[in-house]
Design an enzyme around this catalytic site. Structure first.
Site, PDB file in Angstrom:
ATOM      1  N   ALA A   1      82.823 -19.903   2.332  1.00  0.00           N
ATOM      2  CA  ALA A   1      82.366 -18.557   2.041  1.00  0.00           C
ATOM      3  C   ALA A   1      81.197 -18.607   2.921  1.00  0.00           C
ATOM      4  O   ALA A   1      80.573 -17.409   3.449  1.00  0.00           O
ATOM      5  CB  ALA A   1      82.223 -17.874   0.642  1.00  0.00           C
TER       6      ALA A   1
ATOM      7  N   HIS B   4      61.748 -36.780 -13.366  1.00  0.00           N
ATOM      8  CA  HIS B   4      62.940 -37.440 -14.115  1.00  0.00           C
ATOM      9  C   HIS B   4      62.890 -36.711 -15.046  1.00  0.00           C
ATOM     10  O   HIS B   4      62.245 -36.123 -16.270  1.00  0.00           O
ATOM     11  CB  HIS B   4      61.654 -38.887 -13.958  1.00  0.00           C
ATOM     12  CG  HIS B   4      62.884 -39.149 -15.006  1.00  0.00           C
ATOM     13  ND1 HIS B   4      64.331 -40.691 -14.982  1.00  0.00           N
ATOM     14  CD2 HIS B   4      62.577 -39.854 -16.311  1.00  0.00           C
ATOM     15  CE1 HIS B   4      64.298 -41.241 -15.926  1.00  0.00           C
ATOM     16  NE2 HIS B   4      63.137 -40.910 -16.789  1.00  0.00           N
TER      17      HIS B   4
ATOM     18  N   GLU C  58      88.039  -1.324   4.981  1.00  0.00           N
ATOM     19  CA  GLU C  58      88.261  -3.039   4.127  1.00  0.00           C
ATOM     20  C   GLU C  58      89.167  -1.724   4.782  1.00  0.00           C
ATOM     21  O   GLU C  58      89.262  -1.508   2.829  1.00  0.00           O
ATOM     22  CB  GLU C  58      86.838  -3.642   3.166  1.00  0.00           C
ATOM     23  CG  GLU C  58      87.522  -3.931   2.310  1.00  0.00           C
ATOM     24  CD  GLU C  58      88.611  -5.534   2.516  1.00  0.00           C
ATOM     25  OE1 GLU C  58      87.746  -6.131   3.188  1.00  0.00           O
ATOM     26  OE2 GLU C  58      90.024  -5.656   2.253  1.00  0.00           O
TER      27      GLU C  58
ATOM     28  N   GLY D 155      84.156  -7.109  -1.187  1.00  0.00           N
ATOM     29  CA  GLY D 155      84.125  -8.753  -1.567  1.00  0.00           C
ATOM     30  C   GLY D 155      85.124 -10.097  -0.142  1.00  0.00           C
ATOM     31  O   GLY D 155      84.824 -11.607  -0.562  1.00  0.00           O
ATOM     32  N   GLY D 156      86.080 -10.080  -0.243  1.00  0.00           N
ATOM     33  CA  GLY D 156      87.144 -10.668   1.153  1.00  0.00           C
ATOM     34  C   GLY D 156      87.764 -11.471  -0.282  1.00  0.00           C
ATOM     35  O   GLY D 156      88.090 -10.913  -1.390  1.00  0.00           O
ATOM     36  N   THR D 157      88.489 -12.191   0.602  1.00  0.00           N
ATOM     37  CA  THR D 157      89.221 -12.980  -0.500  1.00  0.00           C
ATOM     38  C   THR D 157      88.680 -14.050  -1.684  1.00  0.00           C
ATOM     39  O   THR D 157      89.052 -14.430  -2.668  1.00  0.00           O
ATOM     40  CB  THR D 157      89.919 -14.623   0.920  1.00  0.00           C
ATOM     41  OG1 THR D 157      90.021 -13.631   1.956  1.00  0.00           O
ATOM     42  CG2 THR D 157      90.701 -15.196  -0.427  1.00  0.00           C
TER      43      THR D 157
END
Ligand code: FAD
Ligand code: NAD
Length: 463
Positions: free
Chosen positions: A318, A442, A33, A39-41
């Protein structure tokens, strides 16, 4: 002997999940990386910071606009401290990206820091080092796409990355593209006080969305003050000091207009990223759209090289990348990986949220299905009424002959969370009757899903 059983290129949601899962399955794994954090974009400049700002701006707007007065809650002297808001967002990003680093250490995944480039089918240079691997997974993600002539300058004309970090609220933000980024970032800055104009080329915002939802969604966002100029194209953007002049005209031709903006956000889609990878040295050729084509086991034309996530065809989301990361690791470790491309939910995290899974009504009809459609408005849902947030509805599309659910579309405050039950039902091959006969707690917004399912075959109960 190769250095690694598996080398992943890219530490985003696709790559980091693939690396962790493969290590858990006993493989010796490295992940290259080039960014300073994992963690990327998604974690650094995408999902996470945008959701942090959507949440914070929603809290600010609730306090500042007086919308809570009806609940007996009023605020005096509400102030925006943008610097603190941005710092809190940065903290969330840091915590999550460091979390991936922790998971790498815990699972003994080696993070090779630097940009990776193929030297051969099994060898990759990462910075100064050359590493070899039996299996290689390309998970290099995507980058913003710019149409010819529309180029960001990083100051006035920007991408989502800069729009997540404006240090002052723009006076007039023009957003080019009425898709995910345009509506989410447009909502953030509108809530914080900017005038926001969204220019969308197609006749409706988020054009891939079911048209019923898109129509109602546009009405609601319009009432919130977003100026949605659909069916319009941007012909030029000219920087003029601290401002830009944005020339627009109807997509089908007609009189031109000029908008003056102090910030222009380009959000017309993203392109697969294979920059600098030297794919040719590995024998892999991207398709005409720049994507890396793969088979059902994520193998490229060179079988020990696989690809996942935004760099491959399919939605650029993602959770799709993560599921593919999980599955590719299973395949490489000799197991069976599973991703069902027909059941991938999609959510626009505005307020209300717009969420969908499966086919739109138009797609289902085009595929030759006879349909039955059930709808239920939140106006008739007791929890939504109690919370005083009745915008939107649930729409379920089922095959008329088999009753199998083909698509579910939800516009509502809780839509992003509610869509999970629809995805799970579809994954199990549910009929609308299966959903209608499932007991829902509910009072919850989810009862609207049950009611829409009842409405597929007859009248809903509470309307
Ligand atoms: P990426 O996350 O793009 O990661 C790829 C990584 O590879 C990057 O870190 C990059 O630095 C690295 N890399 C590239 N080339 C090399 C190389 N040669 N060597 C080493 N490293 C390299 N999706 C959602 O599902 N939900 C959302 O709410 C959402 N919000 C978003 C908001 C914004 C503003 C943006 C821009 C995107 C958003 N997305 C969202 C999309 C999501 O971010 C992507 O679908 C996802 O990150 C794709 O994951 P990936 O692993 O395929 O690629
Ligand atoms: P998008 O594809 O969602 O939207 C781009 C929009 O721009 C489309 O509606 C398109 O019709 C329009 N467009 C294209 N060319 C145009 C032009 N010349 N003038 C005006 N409009 C034009 O792309 P995006 O908003 O840039 O986001 C990129 C990708 O990132 C998304 O497709 C999505 O995969 C991902 N993303 C997801 C989320 C989420 O899941 N909530 C959030 C942000 C981004």
């Amino acid at each position: 002997m190769a250095d690694y059983d598996m080398l992943v290129i890219g530490g985003g949601p696709g790559g980091y999940v693939a690396a962790i899962r493969a290590a858990q399955l006993g493989l010796k794994v490295a992940c290259a990386e080039k960014r300073a954090s994992l963690g990327g974009t998604c974690l650094n400049v995408g999902c996470i910071p945008s959701k942090a700002l959507l949440h914070a701006s929603e809290l600010y707007a609730a306090a500042a606009t007086g919308e809570l007065t009806k609940f007996g809650i009023s605020f005096k002297g509400v102030e925006l401290d943008l610097e603190t808001m941005l710092k809190e967002k940065a903290k969330a990003v840091k915590e999550l990206t460091s979390g991936i680093e922790f998971l790498f250490r815990k699972n003994k995944v080696t993070w090779l820091k630097g940009a990776a480039a193929f030297e051969g089918p099994n060898s990759v240079a990462v910075g100064e080092n050359l590493v070899t691997a039996k299996n290689i997974v390309i998970a290099t993600g995507s980058e913003p796409f710019f149409p010819p002539g529309l180029v960001p300058d990083g100051e006035v004309v920007v991408t989502s990355t800069e729009a997540l970090d404006f240090t002052a609220v723009p006076r007039h933000l023009v957003v080019v593209g009425g898709g995910y980024i345009g509506l989410e970032m447009g909502s953030v800055w509108k809530r914080l006080g900017a005038q926001v104009t969204v220019i969308e080329y197609m006749p409706s915002i988020v054009p891939a969305m079911d048209s019923d939802i898109a129509g109602e969604f546009a009405k609601i966002l319009g009432k919130q003050g977003l100026a949605l100029r659909t069916g319009m194209k941007v012909t030029a953007i000219a920087r003029d000091g601290a401002e830009a002049k944005v020339s627009i005209e109807p997509a089908t031709g007609g009189p031109a207009e000029t908008l003056v903006a102090d910030r222009v956000l380009l959000a017309v889609g993203r392109r697969p990223n294979t920059d600098g990878l030297a794919l040719a040295k590995a024998g892999v050729t991207p398709n005409a759209r720049g994507q890396i084509e793969v088979d059902g086991q994520f193998r490229t034309s060179v079988p020990h090289i696989r690809a996942i996530g935004d760099v491959t065809p399919g939605p650029m989301l993602a959770h799709k990348a993560m599921d593919e990361g999980h599955a590719v690791a299973e395949w490489i470790a000799g197991h069976t990986g599973h991703v069902n491309p027909t059941v991938i939910p999609a959510v626009v995290y505005t307020m209300p949220e717009a969420a969908s899974v499966g086919l739109t009504e138009a797609e289902a009809r085009a595929a030759g299905h006879e349909l039955r459609v059930g709808k239920f408005p939140f106006l008739a849902n007791s929890r939504a009424k109690t919370n005083r947030d009745t915008a939107g509805f649930v729409k379920i599309i089922a095959d008329a002959a088999t009753d199998r659910v083909l698509g579910v579309h939800i516009l509502g405050t809780m839509a992003g969370t509610m869509i999970a039950q629809a995805a799970q039902a579809m994954e199990f091959g549910a009929s609308s009757e299966d959903i209608a006969l499932t007991c829902h707690a509910h009072p919850t917004h989810s009862e609207a899903v049950k009611e829409a399912a009842i409405a597929v075959r007859g009248p809903a109960l509470h309307i």
